[in-house]
Scaffold this active site. Structure first.
Site, PDB file in Angstrom:
ATOM      1  N   ASN A   1     -28.895  28.842  21.052  1.00 16.95           N
ATOM      2  CA  ASN A   1     -28.088  28.090  22.021  1.00 16.95           C
ATOM      3  C   ASN A   1     -26.688  28.649  22.209  1.00 16.95           C
ATOM      4  OD1 ASN A   1     -27.637  27.391  19.313  1.00 16.95           O
ATOM      5  ND2 ASN A   1     -26.662  25.466  19.885  1.00 16.95           N
TER       6      ASN A   1
ATOM      7  N   ARG B   1     -43.156  40.630  23.525  1.00 18.05           N
ATOM      8  CA  ARG B   1     -42.970  41.392  22.288  1.00 18.05           C
ATOM      9  C   ARG B   1     -43.537  42.780  22.530  1.00 18.05           C
ATOM     10  NH1 ARG B   1     -47.503  37.389  19.967  1.00 18.05           N
ATOM     11  NH2 ARG B   1     -49.298  38.577  20.625  1.00 18.05           N
TER      12      ARG B   1
ATOM     13  N   THR C   1       7.063  -3.248  -6.503  1.00 20.37           N
ATOM     14  CA  THR C   1       6.345  -4.167  -5.605  1.00 20.37           C
ATOM     15  C   THR C   1       7.286  -5.175  -4.918  1.00 20.37           C
ATOM     16  OG1 THR C   1       5.784  -5.436  -7.597  1.00 20.37           O
ATOM     17  CG2 THR C   1       4.077  -4.020  -6.719  1.00 20.37           C
TER      18      THR C   1
ATOM     19  N   ALA D   1       0.822  -1.209   0.000  1.00 20.38           N
ATOM     20  CA  ALA D   1       0.000   0.000   0.000  1.00 20.38           C
ATOM     21  C   ALA D   1       0.854   1.256   0.000  1.00 20.38           C
ATOM     22  CB  ALA D   1      -0.914  -0.014   1.221  1.00 20.38           C
TER      23      ALA D   1
ATOM     24  N   ARG E   1      -1.448   7.221 -11.415  1.00 16.34           N
ATOM     25  CA  ARG E   1      -2.520   7.240 -12.416  1.00 16.34           C
ATOM     26  C   ARG E   1      -3.821   7.852 -11.895  1.00 16.34           C
ATOM     27  NH1 ARG E   1      -1.286   1.035 -13.935  1.00 16.34           N
ATOM     28  NH2 ARG E   1      -0.254   1.194 -11.914  1.00 16.34           N
TER      29      ARG E   1
END
Ligand code: UD1
Ligand code: CA
Length: 463
Positions: free
Chosen positions: A387, A441, A81, A9, A15
């Site tokens: 909040n 209000r 590899t 890996a 590519r």
């Protein structure tokens, strides 16, 4: 026999054409799970003594994925590899047994195939068993060169003559090796090829030379061997993976109206008689119970959804939904929100860290942040539970049976008592006791006949 695995890996993933310096190809996800992790999960399932993952390019990210599965070894420079496998020598070289080698970029490989490869290797007393497949388009893969039906060597794409290019039997990049012989051969690899790399595949010819027993193991489902080298292959692999997962759930009793647009992650559990409508993602560690209707156009991640819910065009992350709720269209819920049974949360609402009580309503256009909503509460249109004061997040309690009128702002922290009533348009900044009505209000004043005066005097003048 002792069994080990090495997962390659460390490659750059050239590519994939990423512009990022620390790009890690094997960390790219399919259905939320990195390519490498798909491979590691299959390996884990077959029970091995040790898994060694070789990391390099983008290694820090890759390492995090691999560490929970075994040992991680660095390949600082990516020289091919064969060179990558030799990095595991300090851990494995001295061991007797068989070593499975896989690439971190073949996510479709199943544990079943890996187990079958190992078992063929053992029963036939092979020194090397290669996984091969015959594919329509072999371009990019190493070709299996046989003589009298026996594997002789592997030739990489870059080194293929037109004659070899026409061979359709390819190296899937998965091998079971006699461990000691593998590490002996690796020492003699040379980079004499078009890519100037140390190819693991050159070890095969060495095994032949040393008179070792080699066999190929042909895989029935060629799709399993698909290696992800570019982003086109990534899209193809995603499609196969989706089909594999969706089919399993359909057989299990889940309806998919359009399986081609359903993205169900590997750690998701669905239950019978649930319907997945078009354009649905269910990802992460999610559970969806019986008889739900999910979608269309819905994204769920790390959710626990009970039974008989309807979730339409919504986005839920880290959320629990109990039973018999109707949610959406266009609900966003997140951060530990719990939506209790029989509640109704309609269009354009956001719930963040809310415990939303049984049978409560929030029909439209509200933001509820960090609060508890009791049973049978009605949250009017356009309610805001404010909040955040710029520094801290505060919590509010809206108790059972309360009624919050439309356009109200509840400034946390405070409590609205049981069956209390908040008049529409109120800005609430202190507790409302149970059964009380709060009106907060400015009082309205009507100026008699002034609309006409206003139009004539003020508006005309402005023209
Ligand atoms: C490789 C095989 C090819 C096979 C194909 C199957 C070789 C030389 N070729 O080709 O025969 O058909 O896989 O998918 O082995 N890696 C390292 N370090 C390196 C180079 C690569 O760890 O120095 C890793 C990569 O991260 C990748 C894997 O090895 O996961 C394979 O490398 P990649 O470059 O993709 O090899 P292929 O060209 O696909
Ligand atoms: Ca590859």
């Amino acid at each position: 026999m002792n069994k080990y695995a090495i997962v390659l890996a460390a490659g750059k993933g050239t590519r994939m054409k990423s512009a990022k310096e620390d790009f890690s190809k094997v960390s790219v996800p399919i259905l939320g799970r990195p390519l490498l992790q798909w491979v590691l999960e299959s390996l884990k399932a077959i029970g091995l003594e040790k898994i060694v993952t070789i990391v390099g390019a983008g290694g820090e990210t890759t390492k995090e994925i691999a560490a929970p599965y075994g040992e991680v070894v660095w390949q600082k420079e990516q020289k091919g590899t064969g060179h990558a496998v030799s990095m595991a020598a300090p851990i494995l070289e001295e061991k007797d047994g068989v070593t499975l080698i896989c690439c971190g970029d073949t996510p479709l490989l199943t544990d079943k195939t890996l187990a079958a490869l190992l078992s063929a290797h053992e029963t036939n007393h092979n020194d090397l068993t290669l996984l091969t497949s015959i594919v329509n388009d072999p371009h990019g893969y190493g070709r299996i060169i046989k003589k009298d039906g026996r594997v002789e060597r592997i030739v990489e794409q870059k080194d293929c003559t037109p004659e070899l290019d026409a061979i359709h039997e390819i190296n899937a990049g998965v091998y079971a090796f006699d461990n000691r012989e593998l590490f002996r051969c690796l020492k003699n690899l040379t980079p004499n090829n078009a890519a100037k790399e140390y190819y693991l595949t050159d070890v095969i010819a060495m095994f032949v030379e040393h008179g070792r027993k080699i066999a190929s193991f042909s895989i029935a489902d060629v799709n399993e061997t698909l290696g992800i080298n570019d982003r086109y292959q990534l899209s193809i692999a995603t499609k196969y993976m989706r089909e594999r997962i969706n089919k399993r759930w359909m057989i299990h009793g889940v309806t998919f109206e359009d399986p081609d647009s359903a993205y169900i992650g590997p750690e998701v559990k669905l239950s019978r008689d649930t319907v997945i409508r078009p354009n649905v993602h269910v990802l992460g560690k999610s559970f969806i119970g019986h008889e739900n209707i999910i979608g269309p156009n819905t994204y769920l991640e790390n959710v626990h959804v009970g039974e008989r819910n309807k979730i339409d065009s919504s986005h839920l992350v880290n959320v629990t939904v109990e039973d018999d709720c109707v949610l959406g269209p266009y609900l966003r819920a997140r951060d530990g929100a719990i939506i209790r049974s029989k509640s109704f949360i309609g269009n354009f609402n956001e719930l963040k860290n809310v415990d939303f009580g049984n049978g409560s309503f929030c029909s439209h256009l509200s933001y509820l942040g960090d609060c508890s909503i009791g049973k049978d509460v009605n949250i009017g249109c356009g309610t805001i539970v404010a909040n955040y004061d710029g520094v801290n997040k505060w919590h509010s309690d809206i108790k059972d049976g309360a009624f919050i009128g439309s356009g109200s702002i509840i400034i946390s922290p405070l409590s609205v008592g049981e069956n209390a009533f908040v008049a529409a348009g109120s800005v609430i900044n202190k507790d409302v006791p149970a059964e009380d009505m709060a009106i907060a209000r400015a009082r309205q004043e009507n100026k008699e006949g002034y609309a006409k005066v206003y139009k004539e005097k003020v508006c005309k003048k402005a023209k």
